[in-house]
Motif scaffolding. Structure first.
Motif, mmCIF file in Angstrom:
data_model
loop_
_atom_site.group_PDB
_atom_site.id
_atom_site.type_symbol
_atom_site.label_atom_id
_atom_site.label_comp_id
_atom_site.label_asym_id
_atom_site.label_seq_id
_atom_site.Cartn_x
_atom_site.Cartn_y
_atom_site.Cartn_z
ATOM 1 N N LEU A 5 0.894 -1.148 0.106
ATOM 2 C CA LEU A 5 0.152 0.171 0.198
ATOM 3 C C LEU A 5 0.918 1.351 -0.020
ATOM 4 O O LEU A 5 1.665 1.468 0.770
ATOM 5 C CB LEU A 5 -1.111 0.157 0.919
ATOM 6 C CG LEU A 5 -1.997 0.993 1.815
ATOM 7 C CD1 LEU A 5 -2.974 1.874 0.315
ATOM 8 C CD2 LEU A 5 -2.854 0.852 2.720
ATOM 9 N N TRP A 38 -6.112 4.919 5.109
ATOM 10 C CA TRP A 38 -6.242 4.287 6.201
ATOM 11 C C TRP A 38 -8.132 3.820 5.725
ATOM 12 O O TRP A 38 -7.354 2.309 6.582
ATOM 13 C CB TRP A 38 -7.214 5.596 7.144
ATOM 14 C CG TRP A 38 -7.349 5.335 8.493
ATOM 15 C CD1 TRP A 38 -8.951 5.801 8.690
ATOM 16 C CD2 TRP A 38 -7.281 4.137 9.212
ATOM 17 N NE1 TRP A 38 -8.910 4.640 9.816
ATOM 18 C CE2 TRP A 38 -7.579 3.702 10.452
ATOM 19 C CE3 TRP A 38 -5.602 3.051 9.316
ATOM 20 C CZ2 TRP A 38 -7.813 2.941 11.915
ATOM 21 C CZ3 TRP A 38 -5.403 1.935 10.507
ATOM 22 C CH2 TRP A 38 -6.494 1.883 11.301
ATOM 23 N N ALA A 41 -6.588 0.329 3.923
ATOM 24 C CA ALA A 41 -5.293 -0.316 5.186
ATOM 25 C C ALA A 41 -6.696 -1.172 6.098
ATOM 26 O O ALA A 41 -6.410 -2.159 6.794
ATOM 27 C CB ALA A 41 -4.292 -0.146 6.119
ATOM 28 N N ARG A 42 -7.828 -0.800 6.513
ATOM 29 C CA ARG A 42 -8.300 -0.833 7.159
ATOM 30 C C ARG A 42 -9.494 -1.608 6.188
ATOM 31 O O ARG A 42 -10.075 -3.608 6.965
ATOM 32 C CB ARG A 42 -9.915 -0.214 7.875
ATOM 33 C CG ARG A 42 -9.261 0.778 8.686
ATOM 34 C CD ARG A 42 -9.935 2.055 8.978
ATOM 35 N NE ARG A 42 -10.629 0.994 10.048
ATOM 36 C CZ ARG A 42 -12.372 2.003 10.086
ATOM 37 N NH1 ARG A 42 -12.299 3.103 9.745
ATOM 38 N NH2 ARG A 42 -13.544 1.599 10.734
ATOM 39 N N SER A 45 -5.694 -6.425 3.312
ATOM 40 C CA SER A 45 -4.832 -6.703 3.953
ATOM 41 C C SER A 45 -2.996 -6.522 3.435
ATOM 42 O O SER A 45 -3.299 -6.934 1.703
ATOM 43 C CB SER A 45 -3.858 -7.880 4.595
ATOM 44 O OG SER A 45 -5.480 -8.191 5.699
ATOM 45 N N PHE A 46 -1.873 -6.464 3.968
ATOM 46 C CA PHE A 46 -1.413 -5.438 2.678
ATOM 47 C C PHE A 46 0.357 -6.724 3.506
ATOM 48 O O PHE A 46 0.070 -6.330 4.921
ATOM 49 C CB PHE A 46 -0.232 -4.155 2.571
ATOM 50 C CG PHE A 46 -1.780 -3.548 1.546
ATOM 51 C CD1 PHE A 46 -1.990 -3.650 0.378
ATOM 52 C CD2 PHE A 46 -3.322 -3.257 2.681
ATOM 53 C CE1 PHE A 46 -2.199 -3.170 0.337
ATOM 54 C CE2 PHE A 46 -3.910 -2.461 1.533
ATOM 55 C CZ PHE A 46 -3.481 -2.922 0.508
ATOM 56 N N LEU A 49 3.541 -1.311 3.384
ATOM 57 C CA LEU A 49 2.961 0.394 4.008
ATOM 58 C C LEU A 49 4.403 0.834 3.670
ATOM 59 O O LEU A 49 5.478 1.295 4.208
ATOM 60 C CB LEU A 49 2.602 0.370 4.920
ATOM 61 C CG LEU A 49 0.882 0.309 4.981
ATOM 62 C CD1 LEU A 49 0.728 -1.479 4.807
ATOM 63 C CD2 LEU A 49 -0.071 0.282 6.000
ATOM 64 N N CYS A 64 0.235 6.226 9.781
ATOM 65 C CA CYS A 64 0.956 4.961 10.729
ATOM 66 C C CYS A 64 0.675 4.675 12.057
ATOM 67 O O CYS A 64 0.589 3.674 12.614
ATOM 68 C CB CYS A 64 2.321 5.609 10.892
ATOM 69 S SG CYS A 64 3.426 4.007 11.331
ATOM 70 N N TYR A 67 -2.559 2.849 12.267
ATOM 71 C CA TYR A 67 -2.389 1.258 11.759
ATOM 72 C C TYR A 67 -1.532 0.270 12.492
ATOM 73 O O TYR A 67 -2.075 -0.602 12.644
ATOM 74 C CB TYR A 67 -1.176 1.922 10.333
ATOM 75 C CG TYR A 67 -1.365 0.307 9.965
ATOM 76 C CD1 TYR A 67 -2.316 -0.185 8.956
ATOM 77 C CD2 TYR A 67 -0.467 -0.927 9.693
ATOM 78 C CE1 TYR A 67 -2.708 -1.672 8.532
ATOM 79 C CE2 TYR A 67 -0.427 -1.640 9.755
ATOM 80 C CZ TYR A 67 -1.428 -2.499 8.707
ATOM 81 O OH TYR A 67 -1.109 -3.357 7.749
ATOM 82 N N THR A 75 3.386 -5.921 10.247
ATOM 83 C CA THR A 75 3.412 -5.357 8.679
ATOM 84 C C THR A 75 4.692 -4.151 8.404
ATOM 85 O O THR A 75 4.570 -3.084 9.219
ATOM 86 C CB THR A 75 2.092 -4.875 7.941
ATOM 87 O OG1 THR A 75 0.966 -5.872 8.448
ATOM 88 C CG2 THR A 75 2.803 -3.955 6.526
#
Length: 225
Positions: A5, A38, A41-42, A45-46, A49, A64, A67, A75
């Motif tokens: 991401l 954000w 990201a929610r 899945s990555f 980042l 950040c 997260y 991650t």
């Protein structure tokens, strides 16, 4: 290769980085402000980042920190910044970043930093399987199996199951699950925990004699053989 991401509000820089990463075989999703990043990201899945610091709506430091607070430190995160002072770098690291690059930077340097952090994450994930009875959850490929039968999970189901399997034989309250699996500011009056626990039970318990997720009356739930 990694699922990355990239959150960068400068379109030219984002395009340059995305193109280079895709040429290396990575899968890249781009967001152009912190709020958009954000939300993405929610919802997915990555493996990695990359966050710019100065962005509209939500800066990289705040994203950040949110997260890390919600999903932990597995991650790797690299911060991109035009602010190269020691104070700015320390702020990024304290927010949860693993590394930083000061603009302008060469793509080869970014590539090397990504490879190093992915290698470190891989080394730390040697024992990447969580087990409960015949249920296995692999944190490296986000796959779940029970009795060697594949189980398809949504992102949120995976995160809920991962939390249960990381806290086996511990009674966990609904409030704790809301705090740890969902956004900390989630509406506490919601029944979303019960809904998702039922989803999991349908997928991992329904067709098996031995049940693994149990209700603890007056508390919440517990995963145990």
């Amino acid at each position: 290769m990694a699922k990355i991401l990239l959150v960068e509000d400068e379109v030219n820089i984002a395009s340059f980085i995305k193109r280079g990463l895709m040429e290396l075989g990575h899968e890249v999703t781009v967001a152009y402000d912190g709020e958009e990043g954000w939300n993405i990201a929610r919802s997915d899945s990555f493996d990695f980042l990359i966050l710019d610091i100065i962005m509209p709506k939500m800066n990289g430091l705040d994203m950040c920190a949110k997260y890390r607070s919600s999903y932990g430190y597995k991650t790797p995160v690299i911060m991109l910044t035009a602010l190269g002072t020691t104070d700015d770098i320390v702020k990024g690291l304290k927010a949860g970043a693993d590394d930083y690059l000061v603009k302008p930077f060469s793509f080869t340097e970014l590539e090397a930093r990504i490879e190093a952090l992915l290698r470190r994450a891989s080394d730390n994930g040697v024992n990447s399987e969580l087990r409960c009875c015949d249920l296995v959850l692999n944190s490296r490929n986000h796959k779940a199996t029970r009795n060697n039968i594949d189980i398809d999970l949504t992102v949120k189901e995976y995160r809920l199951l991962e939390y249960f399997m990381s806290h086996q034989n511990v009674a966990i309250s609904r409030m704790t699950l809301l705090k740890e699996v969902w956004d900390k500011n989630f509406d506490t009056n919601t029944n979303v925990v019960d809904v998702y626990v039922n989803y999991l039970r349908t997928k991992i318990d329904k067709d098996f004699k031995q049940k693994l997720i149990h209700t603890v009356v007056g508390v919440g739930y517990i995963m145990a053989e």
